[in-house]
Design an enzyme around this catalytic site. Structure first.
Site, PDB file in Angstrom:
ATOM      1  N   VAL A  70      12.922   9.798   1.540  1.00  0.00           N
ATOM      2  CA  VAL A  70      12.890   8.811   0.470  1.00  0.00           C
ATOM      3  C   VAL A  70      12.337   9.463  -0.778  1.00  0.00           C
ATOM      4  CG1 VAL A  70      11.833   6.664  -0.337  1.00  0.00           C
ATOM      5  CG2 VAL A  70      12.704   6.819   1.998  1.00  0.00           C
ATOM      6  N   ALA A 115       7.977  11.934  -3.066  1.00  0.00           N
ATOM      7  CA  ALA A 115       8.954  11.749  -1.989  1.00  0.00           C
ATOM      8  C   ALA A 115       8.228  11.840  -0.654  1.00  0.00           C
ATOM      9  CB  ALA A 115      10.057  12.803  -2.070  1.00  0.00           C
ATOM     10  N   LYS A 116       8.888  11.423   0.400  1.00  0.00           N
ATOM     11  CA  LYS A 116       8.331  11.548   1.741  1.00  0.00           C
ATOM     12  C   LYS A 116       9.462  11.382   2.743  1.00  0.00           C
ATOM     13  CE  LYS A 116       3.984  12.068   3.253  1.00  0.00           C
ATOM     14  NZ  LYS A 116       2.907  12.787   2.571  1.00  0.00           N
ATOM     15  N   GLY A 117       9.222  11.836   3.954  1.00  0.00           N
ATOM     16  CA  GLY A 117      10.245  11.677   4.971  1.00  0.00           C
ATOM     17  C   GLY A 117       9.802  12.249   6.289  1.00  0.00           C
ATOM     18  N   ASP A 156       3.229  17.781   7.009  1.00  0.00           N
ATOM     19  CA  ASP A 156       2.541  16.505   7.100  1.00  0.00           C
ATOM     20  C   ASP A 156       2.148  16.313   8.564  1.00  0.00           C
ATOM     21  OD1 ASP A 156       2.543  13.227   7.017  1.00  0.00           O
ATOM     22  OD2 ASP A 156       2.197  14.048   5.028  1.00  0.00           O
TER      23      ASP A 156
END
Length: 431
Positions: A70, A115-117, A156
């Site tokens: 995202v 952003a991240k995912g 992460d």
């Protein structure tokens, strides 16, 4: 290849992360009378990618995995944020974490968006070879949705430098021979021998320690003799505890995905870390501490509480039991909105996640610059730069908080949002 030990959370808590970040955003936006058009833009994500991809397992069978990326906002620069491998990864979690990254990078003054995912997976159930194939296939499926000047992933929860090395190699392999060397900075958090930054492993935890140190200095207190508890004894929790212990503070409680320990006489950080390494990452059975009920962990007597696991760990159910006078958020979104209200009413100070754990993304920025410019930075130089940047941010947030009479989280959000608002106002909105 586990990087950070975490605690499982039920579906309801996981979904609540998005509600929390939106409430935090809207509260700060109200305080600064945010431009209504900018508010509309920042309330939603720019791009959401969901990928279902097949991978052959060691036994020859094929499994289908679901991956997410995202991209929330890139008004200030390329998207930036981690990839996590965990069963709780879904689109709402990725949305919430991407938004937090936007505020985090803006607050730190970095030329990045958020952003991240990740992949919805329990990595402990797969071999290293399977995890490599899963990672490489996910990277290939993401294609041009990531890139060194477009979207730069990082480690992460349950990912690490090895994961980043696989991603970088796969991504670079899709480029022509002459272009490969120009794409090494597609990810940060790589191994030192493969374009990584020396000290990147400790940057987040060191940043958590530094913000606690700045709080102590501002309040004319010494960390020597302070007691602290840590939830999550992975990369972030371990390094924060390591540096605090070096200052004379004492760890009296620790919790990870496997169990909870306490010892009011103190738990030696390095001894526990070495014990965990020899026991598949688990702290359970450590002889120099007593096992305890995990539900009572936050109620331990201590001065400082460091939640460094998953989101929504501190809630209205346990906030009143917390004895600490300072909470330093090593995780993203560890305190939900209702829990925070209770803590603030009780006079507990909360160093918000978007400042407290920003040492990681600042370290990532240094690595990105190092790769981009063909430089090599030394550890002492890196830690010095990190402290300088975090000290500046801490001073801005505390000054804003005191000037406006608001809590530190709202102040941090306001500063971050105002920087993005200014970019939109100056540039205008196309067309």
């Amino acid at each position: 290849m586990t990087n950070t030990q975490t605690l499982e959370k039920p579906q309801a808590a996981k979904r609540g992360m998005l509600d929390n970040v939106l409430e935090q955003f809207n509260s700060a936006a109200d305080k600064i009378d945010l431009n209504p058009n900018v508010r509309k833009i920042l309330s939603i994500t720019n791009t959401e990618i969901i990928i279902h991809f097949p991978v052959r397992m060691d036994n020859g069978n094929v499994e289908i995995f679901t991956g997410y990326r995202v991209q929330h906002n890139n008004a200030l620069g390329p998207y930036k944020g981690g990839l996590r491998y965990h069963p709780t990864v879904d689109i709402d979690a990725a949305r919430a974490l991407a938004m937090w990254m936007t505020w985090k990078t803006s607050l730190a003054g970095l030329p990045y968006g958020g952003a991240k995912g990740g992949i919805q997976i329990d990595p402990s159930k797969y071999s290293k070879g399977e995890l490599e194939r899963i990672t490489r296939r996910f990277t290939y499926a993401l294609g041009e949705n990531i890139g060194p000047e477009h979207d730069i992933p990082a480690p992460d929860v349950n990912t690490n430098d090895q994961t980043m090395a696989w991603i970088a190699d796969t991504y670079m392999s899709t480029k022509s021979t002459s272009e490969r060397s120009k794409n090494q900075h597609v990810v940060t958090g790589k191994p030192v021998g493969s374009g990584g930054l020396e000290g990147r492993d400790r940057a987040t935890g060191y940043g958590v320690f530094l913000t606690i140190k700045f709080w102590a200095e501002k309040n004319n207190q010494s960390l020597n003799g302070k007691t602290f508890i840590v939830q999550g004894f992975g990369n972030v929790g371990y390094w924060a505890a390591h540096f605090l212990e070096n200052e004379g503070a004492k760890m009296v409680g620790v919790q990870d995905a496997f169990g909870s320990l306490q010892n009011q006489e103190g738990i030696a950080v390095e001894d526990l870390f070495n014990y965990g390494k020899a026991n598949s990452g688990s702290i359970v059975g450590f002889p120099e501490a007593e096992a305890m009920n995990g539900k009572e962990f936050f109620g331990l007597e201590c001065d400082i509480c460091i939640p460094a696991a998953l989101g929504n760990q501190i809630t209205k159910e346990n906030a009143n039991s917390i004895k600490a006078t300072l909470i330093a958020e090593g995780a993203n979104g560890p305190t939900d909105v209702e829990g925070e209200k209770i803590l603030l009413d009780r006079g507990v100070t909360i160093i918000p996640d978007i400042m407290c754990n920003s040492g990681g993304v600042i370290g990532s920025y240094f690595e990105w610059l190092q790769n981009r410019n063909g430089e090599l930075w030394q550890l002492d130089e890196i830690l010095e730069k990190l402290e300088k940047k975090l000290r500046s941010t801490y001073k801005k947030v505390t000054a804003y908080s005191e000037e406006k009479g608001i809590d530190m989280r709202t102040a941090a959000f306001a500063i971050a949002i105002e920087r993005i608002e200014k970019a939109y106002v100056l540039r205008g909105i196309f067309p």
